[in-house]
Design an enzyme around this catalytic site. Structure first.
Site, short mmCIF file in Angstrom:
data_model
loop_
_atom_site.label_atom_id
_atom_site.label_comp_id
_atom_site.label_asym_id
_atom_site.label_seq_id
_atom_site.Cartn_x
_atom_site.Cartn_y
_atom_site.Cartn_z
N GLU A 289 0.81 -1.22 0.00
CA GLU A 289 0.00 0.00 0.00
C GLU A 289 0.85 1.28 0.00
O GLU A 289 0.30 2.37 -0.08
CB GLU A 289 -0.93 0.00 1.21
CG GLU A 289 -1.94 -1.13 1.16
CD GLU A 289 -2.78 -1.25 2.43
OE1 GLU A 289 -4.00 -1.42 2.30
OE2 GLU A 289 -2.21 -1.19 3.54
N ASP B 138 -12.24 -4.39 -2.76
CA ASP B 138 -13.27 -5.44 -2.65
C ASP B 138 -14.56 -4.76 -2.24
O ASP B 138 -14.57 -3.57 -1.93
CB ASP B 138 -12.84 -6.48 -1.60
CG ASP B 138 -12.64 -5.84 -0.22
OD1 ASP B 138 -13.62 -5.76 0.54
OD2 ASP B 138 -11.51 -5.41 0.09
N1 SAH Z 1 -2.36 -9.20 6.77
C1 SAH Z 1 -3.46 -9.73 6.01
C2 SAH Z 1 -4.79 -9.11 6.35
C3 SAH Z 1 -5.11 -7.74 5.84
S1 SAH Z 1 -6.63 -7.17 6.51
C4 SAH Z 1 -3.09 -9.78 4.55
O1 SAH Z 1 -2.13 -9.16 4.11
O2 SAH Z 1 -3.78 -10.52 3.81
C5 SAH Z 1 -7.20 -6.05 5.30
C6 SAH Z 1 -6.54 -4.72 5.22
O3 SAH Z 1 -7.10 -4.00 4.13
C7 SAH Z 1 -6.74 -3.84 6.44
O4 SAH Z 1 -5.59 -3.07 6.66
C8 SAH Z 1 -7.97 -2.97 6.08
O5 SAH Z 1 -7.77 -1.62 6.44
C9 SAH Z 1 -8.12 -3.07 4.56
N2 SAH Z 1 -9.37 -3.66 4.06
C10 SAH Z 1 -9.57 -3.95 2.74
N3 SAH Z 1 -10.78 -4.51 2.56
C11 SAH Z 1 -11.39 -4.58 3.78
C12 SAH Z 1 -12.64 -5.10 4.23
N4 SAH Z 1 -13.50 -5.69 3.38
N5 SAH Z 1 -12.92 -5.04 5.55
C13 SAH Z 1 -12.05 -4.46 6.41
N6 SAH Z 1 -10.83 -3.97 6.03
C14 SAH Z 1 -10.49 -4.04 4.74
#
Ligand code: SAH
Length: 262
Positions: free
Chosen positions: A21, A224
């Site tokens: 990001e 998403d």
């Molecule tokens: N470390 C994991 C999880 C990431 S959680 C990984 O890399 O797969 C998702 C991240 O994206 C969070 O920082 C949040 O701010 C953002 N995000 C994107 N879509 C989201 C959703 N549907 N619900 C909550 N947060 C979301």
């Protein structure tokens, strides 16, 4: 050092949750000014100048506690003059599509609930549920997003096989949940009809910045739509294109910010 030059030397804090990001920000800083890295609380803070702006760039990791702790360190250990958060989010508003960009004007913690002691969503003892982004920072950010979409939107639309991405401004909601079902996102839509996007950090940063009187702004690209497809869509978006958005938005934003500070 007199007050004016000290004020000019205060850096801007730029942070994201995950490395993708941040786009090319740290390598661009390395090329422009060199980078001094300081580690605090298991986070690396990269100090230097990028696109003409003295910055401290770091990763908050995921969630409200992580975000609040990082914002507090930026304020106390680095004396930042403002904080900008960049990253991805789930779309909540019906007009918000994958690939669109949301600039937060107001932020709220959708999982705060100290009822019946305090009204739903209100932060106990602060007397408010909503925190405003700094108007000038948010306007500069939104302008940078519009230019990014105008100049690079055709390539982005080809990537998504859709219409040109749009820039939205308004309410962003945050909580310690990855929202990934039609039922969950439907509940959020019902509770916050004007919410554009849901994520896990923005409103925590906004609360800390409010408490310390530090301007902040949040920009989120929609990865998403917070439904059953969210985890696949989020992962693909993060790997394929989140960095392109951050790189394109941040370079335009920082160049405009540098021009304003001159
Ligand atoms: N470390 C994991 C999880 C990431 S959680 C990984 O890399 O797969 C998702 C991240 O994206 C969070 O920082 C949040 O701010 C953002 N995000 C994107 N879509 C989201 C959703 N549907 N619900 C909550 N947060 C979301």
């Amino acid at each position: 050092m007199n007050t004016t030059s000290r004020a000019q030397a205060r850096p801007l804090g730029v942070l994201a949750a995950l490395p993708q990001e941040l786009g090319d920000l740290i390598s661009a800083m390395q090329a422009e000014s060199g980078v001094v890295t300081r580690t605090l609380g298991q986070r690396d803070y990269h100090v230097g100048t990028v696109h003409g702006v003295p910055c401290v760039v770091t990763l908050a990791r995921v969630g409200k506690v992580a975000a609040a702790a990082t914002a507090s360190a930026l304020i106390h250990a680095f004396d930042v003059e403002g904080i900008v958060f960049t990253g991805v989010a789930g779309g909540v508003g019906s007009s918000v599509h994958i690939g669109d960009i949301v600039v937060g004007e107001t932020l709220l913690q959708h999982d705060m609930n100290a009822e019946p002691l305090f009204p739903r969503f209100e932060i106990p003892l602060l007397g408010r549920a909503r925190f405003d982004a700094d108007r000038a920072l948010a306007a500069t950010l939104a302008d940078a997003c519009e230019r990014f979409v105008t100049e690079e939107g055709t390539a982005l639309a080809a990537h998504f096989h859709t219409a040109m991405p749009r820039v939205h401004r308004g309410l962003v909601i945050s909580g310690d949940q990855f929202v990934a079902s039609a039922q969950a996102v439907g509940g959020l839509r019902e509770a916050h009809p004007e919410a554009l996007a849901v994520e896990m950090e923005g409103a925590a940063i906004a609360q800390v910045c409010h408490e310390y009187g530090v301007p902040c702004a949040v920009v989120r690209t929609i990865s998403d739509t917070a439904d059953e497809h969210a985890s696949t869509s989020f992962t693909t978006f993060l790997t394929d294109i989140a960095g392109t958005y951050s790189t394109g938005i941040l370079k335009r934003f920082l160049a405009a910010y540098a021009a304003q500070s001159r």
